[in-house]
Structure formats: structure tokens, C-alpha cells
Design a protein around this motif. Structure first.
Motif, PDB file in Angstrom:
ATOM      1  N   ILE A 166       2.695  -1.268  -5.939  1.00 12.09           N
ATOM      2  CA  ILE A 166       1.911  -2.239  -5.226  1.00 12.09           C
ATOM      3  C   ILE A 166       2.206  -3.301  -5.729  1.00 12.09           C
ATOM      4  O   ILE A 166       1.740  -3.430  -7.027  1.00 12.09           O
ATOM      5  CB  ILE A 166       0.532  -1.689  -4.851  1.00 12.09           C
ATOM      6  CG1 ILE A 166       0.503  -0.284  -4.009  1.00 12.09           C
ATOM      7  CG2 ILE A 166      -0.288  -2.851  -4.331  1.00 12.09           C
ATOM      8  CD1 ILE A 166      -0.753   0.095  -3.875  1.00 12.09           C
ATOM      9  N   GLY A 167       2.496  -4.379  -4.831  1.00 11.71           N
ATOM     10  CA  GLY A 167       2.588  -5.715  -5.212  1.00 11.71           C
ATOM     11  C   GLY A 167       3.851  -6.323  -5.746  1.00 11.71           C
ATOM     12  O   GLY A 167       4.399  -7.362  -5.963  1.00 11.71           O
ATOM     13  N   LYS A 203       7.720  10.116  -1.611  1.00 10.07           N
ATOM     14  CA  LYS A 203       6.553   8.793  -1.888  1.00 10.07           C
ATOM     15  C   LYS A 203       6.668   7.817  -0.339  1.00 10.07           C
ATOM     16  O   LYS A 203       7.777   7.572  -0.399  1.00 10.07           O
ATOM     17  CB  LYS A 203       6.508   8.128  -3.071  1.00 10.07           C
ATOM     18  CG  LYS A 203       5.529   7.325  -3.437  1.00 10.07           C
ATOM     19  CD  LYS A 203       5.259   6.831  -4.757  1.00 10.07           C
ATOM     20  CE  LYS A 203       5.767   5.507  -4.824  1.00 10.07           C
ATOM     21  NZ  LYS A 203       5.690   4.975  -6.260  1.00 10.07           N
ATOM     22  N   LEU A 204       5.895   7.622   0.101  1.00  9.44           N
ATOM     23  CA  LEU A 204       5.837   6.694   1.191  1.00  9.44           C
ATOM     24  C   LEU A 204       4.962   5.345   0.864  1.00  9.44           C
ATOM     25  O   LEU A 204       3.882   5.480   0.720  1.00  9.44           O
ATOM     26  CB  LEU A 204       5.113   7.086   2.508  1.00  9.44           C
ATOM     27  CG  LEU A 204       5.892   8.652   2.944  1.00  9.44           C
ATOM     28  CD1 LEU A 204       5.089   9.385   4.087  1.00  9.44           C
ATOM     29  CD2 LEU A 204       7.388   8.360   3.492  1.00  9.44           C
ATOM     30  N   MET A 205       5.413   4.243   1.015  1.00  9.48           N
ATOM     31  CA  MET A 205       4.754   2.950   0.740  1.00  9.48           C
ATOM     32  C   MET A 205       4.837   2.052   2.181  1.00  9.48           C
ATOM     33  O   MET A 205       5.755   2.153   3.053  1.00  9.48           O
ATOM     34  CB  MET A 205       5.752   2.326  -0.273  1.00  9.48           C
ATOM     35  CG  MET A 205       6.022   3.045  -1.701  1.00  9.48           C
ATOM     36  SD  MET A 205       4.396   3.613  -2.259  1.00  9.48           S
ATOM     37  CE  MET A 205       3.754   2.092  -3.152  1.00  9.48           C
ATOM     38  N   ILE A 206       4.069   1.036   2.189  1.00  8.56           N
ATOM     39  CA  ILE A 206       3.741   0.461   3.202  1.00  8.56           C
ATOM     40  C   ILE A 206       4.162  -1.053   2.853  1.00  8.56           C
ATOM     41  O   ILE A 206       3.790  -1.586   1.629  1.00  8.56           O
ATOM     42  CB  ILE A 206       2.153   0.083   3.683  1.00  8.56           C
ATOM     43  CG1 ILE A 206       1.593   1.572   4.086  1.00  8.56           C
ATOM     44  CG2 ILE A 206       2.070  -0.994   4.725  1.00  8.56           C
ATOM     45  CD1 ILE A 206       0.188   1.383   4.200  1.00  8.56           C
ATOM     46  N   GLY A 243       0.841  -1.271   0.142  1.00 11.20           N
ATOM     47  CA  GLY A 243      -0.260  -0.092   0.126  1.00 11.20           C
ATOM     48  C   GLY A 243       0.850   1.156  -0.117  1.00 11.20           C
ATOM     49  O   GLY A 243       2.072   1.155   0.300  1.00 11.20           O
ATOM     50  N   SER A 244       0.284   2.467   0.039  1.00 10.90           N
ATOM     51  CA  SER A 244       0.858   3.671   0.155  1.00 10.90           C
ATOM     52  C   SER A 244       0.293   4.574   1.173  1.00 10.90           C
ATOM     53  O   SER A 244      -0.824   4.209   1.511  1.00 10.90           O
ATOM     54  CB  SER A 244       0.685   4.300  -1.267  1.00 10.90           C
ATOM     55  OG  SER A 244      -0.512   4.570  -1.522  1.00 10.90           O
ATOM     56  N   VAL A 245       0.907   5.613   1.617  1.00 11.91           N
ATOM     57  CA  VAL A 245       0.442   6.330   2.433  1.00 11.91           C
ATOM     58  C   VAL A 245       0.345   7.971   2.027  1.00 11.91           C
ATOM     59  O   VAL A 245       1.396   8.213   1.397  1.00 11.91           O
ATOM     60  CB  VAL A 245       1.600   6.527   3.862  1.00 11.91           C
ATOM     61  CG1 VAL A 245       1.111   7.366   4.671  1.00 11.91           C
ATOM     62  CG2 VAL A 245       1.655   5.078   4.487  1.00 11.91           C
TER      63      VAL A 245
END
Length: 92
Positions: A51-52, A23-26, A8-10
Motif C-alpha cells: 500500500i502506497g 493477492k488482490l490489490m486496489i 488498498g487490498s481485497v
């Protein structure tokens, strides 16, 4: 460092100075069998992971050092997108 999957992303309209264009990613850490392994992490992404995708994440001081002399409050940074990996079972 660890390997993980971007899940995901934030979105944050207000960020600390120096983080405006990050850019912030989970990231969900995974083990060598690609099973979930540990708590999710928010990581800065300067290389364009999606994502993925499986990624390599650096944490702590090595992650902060990527920003040269800037004091950025970042604990984790995506440093690579994994094309593939291979693990040999040496126990046999």
C-alpha cells in the motif's frame, strides 16, 4: 498499461479456481503529474507490492498471458513496482 498507486487490498476467502494464491490489490490510476486519473482497478499482485507504492499495471489479454496456459479470470496484473519516473515537458 498504466501507472497507479496501491491504495488498498481485497480479501476474498472464496475465489475462482486458479486464483487461490493470488493477492488482490486496489489501484488508483495516476497521470504523469501523479494526480488521480480514472476509476480504481482491482489487480492481481504476484510481485509483492505494498500500500502506497506506485506500480505498473497491465490489463486485458497481456495480463492474462502472464499465467501461461492457465485460464485465470483476471483483467489486471501488477507487473512492476516503480522506483521513480521522470517526465520532460516537450511543449516548451
Amino acid at each position: 498499461m498504466f501507472v497507479g498507486t496501491v491504495i488498498g487490498s481485497v480479501w476474498a476467502t472464496q475465489k475462482e479456481v486458479g486464483m487461490e494464491n493470488l493477492k488482490l490489490m486496489i489501484i488508483q490510476p495516476i497521470d504523469w503529474k501523479e494526480n488521480e486519473s480514472g476509476q480504481t482497478v482491482v489487480a492481481a499482485d504476484r510481485i509483492g507490492a505494498g500500500i502506497g507504492e506506485k506500480v505498473i499495471v497491465s490489463r486485458g489479454n497481456p495480463a492474462r498471458n502472464l499465467f501461461l496456459n492457465k485460464q485465470i479470470p483476471v483483467d489486471a496484473v501488477i507487473v512492476g513496482i516503480v522506483d521513480s519516473f521522470e517526465v520532460h515537458d516537450v511543449s516548451k
